[in-house]
Design a protein around this motif. Sequence first.
Motif, PDB file in Angstrom:
ATOM      1  N   LEU A  14       9.206  33.003 -34.257  1.00 40.28           N
ATOM      2  CA  LEU A  14       8.261  32.664 -34.295  1.00 40.28           C
ATOM      3  C   LEU A  14       6.974  33.033 -33.771  1.00 40.28           C
ATOM      4  O   LEU A  14       7.624  33.650 -32.544  1.00 40.28           O
ATOM      5  N   SER A  15       6.112  32.709 -33.962  1.00 38.61           N
ATOM      6  CA  SER A  15       5.220  33.749 -33.488  1.00 38.61           C
ATOM      7  C   SER A  15       4.160  33.154 -32.858  1.00 38.61           C
ATOM      8  O   SER A  15       4.378  31.738 -32.279  1.00 38.61           O
ATOM      9  N   GLU A  16       2.834  33.222 -31.928  1.00 38.27           N
ATOM     10  CA  GLU A  16       2.464  32.649 -30.707  1.00 38.27           C
ATOM     11  C   GLU A  16       1.399  31.428 -31.950  1.00 38.27           C
ATOM     12  O   GLU A  16       1.619  29.916 -30.702  1.00 38.27           O
ATOM     13  N   ASN A  17       0.985  31.615 -32.509  1.00 41.30           N
ATOM     14  CA  ASN A  17       0.044  30.341 -34.131  1.00 41.30           C
ATOM     15  C   ASN A  17       1.317  29.529 -33.685  1.00 41.30           C
ATOM     16  O   ASN A  17       1.529  28.391 -33.854  1.00 41.30           O
ATOM     17  N   ASP A  18       2.916  29.950 -34.114  1.00 33.93           N
ATOM     18  CA  ASP A  18       3.412  28.750 -34.609  1.00 33.93           C
ATOM     19  C   ASP A  18       4.128  28.207 -32.911  1.00 33.93           C
ATOM     20  O   ASP A  18       4.285  27.121 -33.394  1.00 33.93           O
ATOM     21  N   ARG A  19       4.502  28.283 -31.648  1.00 34.39           N
ATOM     22  CA  ARG A  19       4.639  28.417 -30.460  1.00 34.39           C
ATOM     23  C   ARG A  19       3.756  27.007 -30.607  1.00 34.39           C
ATOM     24  O   ARG A  19       4.296  25.551 -29.737  1.00 34.39           O
ATOM     25  N   TYR A  20       1.897  27.128 -30.567  1.00 39.69           N
ATOM     26  CA  TYR A  20       1.070  26.614 -30.739  1.00 39.69           C
ATOM     27  C   TYR A  20       1.379  25.501 -31.222  1.00 39.69           C
ATOM     28  O   TYR A  20       1.225  24.496 -31.100  1.00 39.69           O
ATOM     29  N   ILE A  21       1.072  25.570 -33.085  1.00 39.59           N
ATOM     30  CA  ILE A  21       1.457  24.523 -33.429  1.00 39.59           C
ATOM     31  C   ILE A  21       2.708  23.503 -33.138  1.00 39.59           C
ATOM     32  O   ILE A  21       3.095  22.318 -32.889  1.00 39.59           O
ATOM     33  N   TRP A  22       4.210  23.893 -33.060  1.00 36.28           N
ATOM     34  CA  TRP A  22       5.414  23.135 -32.405  1.00 36.28           C
ATOM     35  C   TRP A  22       4.856  22.804 -30.956  1.00 36.28           C
ATOM     36  O   TRP A  22       5.594  20.983 -31.139  1.00 36.28           O
ATOM     37  N   ASP A  23       3.487  22.779 -30.160  1.00 36.31           N
ATOM     38  CA  ASP A  23       3.346  22.928 -28.756  1.00 36.31           C
ATOM     39  C   ASP A  23       2.488  21.450 -29.481  1.00 36.31           C
ATOM     40  O   ASP A  23       2.843  19.957 -28.460  1.00 36.31           O
ATOM     41  N   TYR A  24       1.955  21.347 -30.026  1.00 39.71           N
ATOM     42  CA  TYR A  24       0.604  20.118 -30.128  1.00 39.71           C
ATOM     43  C   TYR A  24       1.619  18.528 -31.379  1.00 39.71           C
ATOM     44  O   TYR A  24       1.134  17.968 -31.154  1.00 39.71           O
ATOM     45  N   VAL A  25       2.714  19.209 -32.138  1.00 33.72           N
ATOM     46  CA  VAL A  25       3.068  18.426 -32.220  1.00 33.72           C
ATOM     47  C   VAL A  25       4.187  17.465 -31.861  1.00 33.72           C
ATOM     48  O   VAL A  25       4.461  16.335 -31.895  1.00 33.72           O
ATOM     49  N   GLU A  26       4.975  18.227 -30.707  1.00 31.91           N
ATOM     50  CA  GLU A  26       5.557  17.708 -30.311  1.00 31.91           C
ATOM     51  C   GLU A  26       4.917  16.410 -29.054  1.00 31.91           C
ATOM     52  O   GLU A  26       5.347  15.975 -28.788  1.00 31.91           O
ATOM     53  N   LYS A  27       3.648  16.886 -29.217  1.00 36.67           N
ATOM     54  CA  LYS A  27       3.003  15.920 -28.073  1.00 36.67           C
ATOM     55  C   LYS A  27       2.448  14.925 -28.848  1.00 36.67           C
ATOM     56  O   LYS A  27       1.640  13.739 -27.946  1.00 36.67           O
ATOM     57  N   HIS A  28       2.176  15.112 -30.124  1.00 36.54           N
ATOM     58  CA  HIS A  28       1.319  14.247 -30.785  1.00 36.54           C
ATOM     59  C   HIS A  28       1.824  14.057 -32.026  1.00 36.54           C
ATOM     60  O   HIS A  28       1.675  13.774 -33.566  1.00 36.54           O
ATOM     61  N   LYS A  29       3.578  13.657 -31.588  1.00 37.15           N
ATOM     62  CA  LYS A  29       4.117  13.081 -33.291  1.00 37.15           C
ATOM     63  C   LYS A  29       4.198  12.121 -33.474  1.00 37.15           C
ATOM     64  O   LYS A  29       4.124  11.994 -35.002  1.00 37.15           O
TER      65      LYS A  29
END
Length: 253
Positions: A14-29
């Motif tokens: 995972l790239s930095e962008n990928d980790r940012y996407i997951w961080d957003y999804v995880e907080k706004h499921k």
Amino acid sequence: MQLEELVNLYSDHLSENDRYIWDYVEKHKKQCENMTIEQLAEKCCVSRTTILRFTKKLSLKGFGEFKVLLKMDQQDDQRQTSKAVKVCLSYEKMMQEMIQQDFQEIAELIYQAKKIFVYGTGMVQRTVAKEFKRLFYFGHKNFFDFGGASECEAILNNLKGDELILIISLSGEGENTIDFAKKVKIKNIPVISITKQKKNSLASLSDYNLYISTTNVEQSVCGGVYESTTSYFILSEMLFLRYLEYLEERAKA
């Protein structure tokens, strides 16, 4: 397999962008469950293609399958009506993983170091640094906790080569934290990092990496998302107990 497990499994890809996407999804499921790929891309300030690549890196066929797993995660969360039980189960899972972890080399590093400095990057992390200091006092090992740019600079100027640096962060991506870690590495001082994500800049700079898992709990009454970080303290105690075991083994030898 749950999405969080897939993210951890393929974290190296995972790239930095990928980790940012997951961080957003995880907080706004809940919100993401009904979003289109274009809407999620807009929220994360990335392209539609970036979202699609992210799902592919998780071995999924596409965004459709990603949303199916996200919905299943939500259903699992809804079945677990108690927020307290949800958090406790995450602690249980983390502790099971810790039981399997080998702390031998880290314990030896702590034993050999003349001085151990603990850098907490935020309010919670600084509290954890003080907990390390309290715990290891009983193991006759002095930890010196610090935080802030001026203290970082003072410690850098006085490193002699027989110290150990422990850095406690959440994301492992703070600019000041990364800068400090780089300067420590130039002086050939070993670094142990404690972070949430398994793939981050601080972890890549460190000699040894330890990881914690946090649990997000949505608050319908108070609003916002509460993130439990008690696992920091669980890890600090586990490391201390493993260190005591190391001392016992040395005494027997």
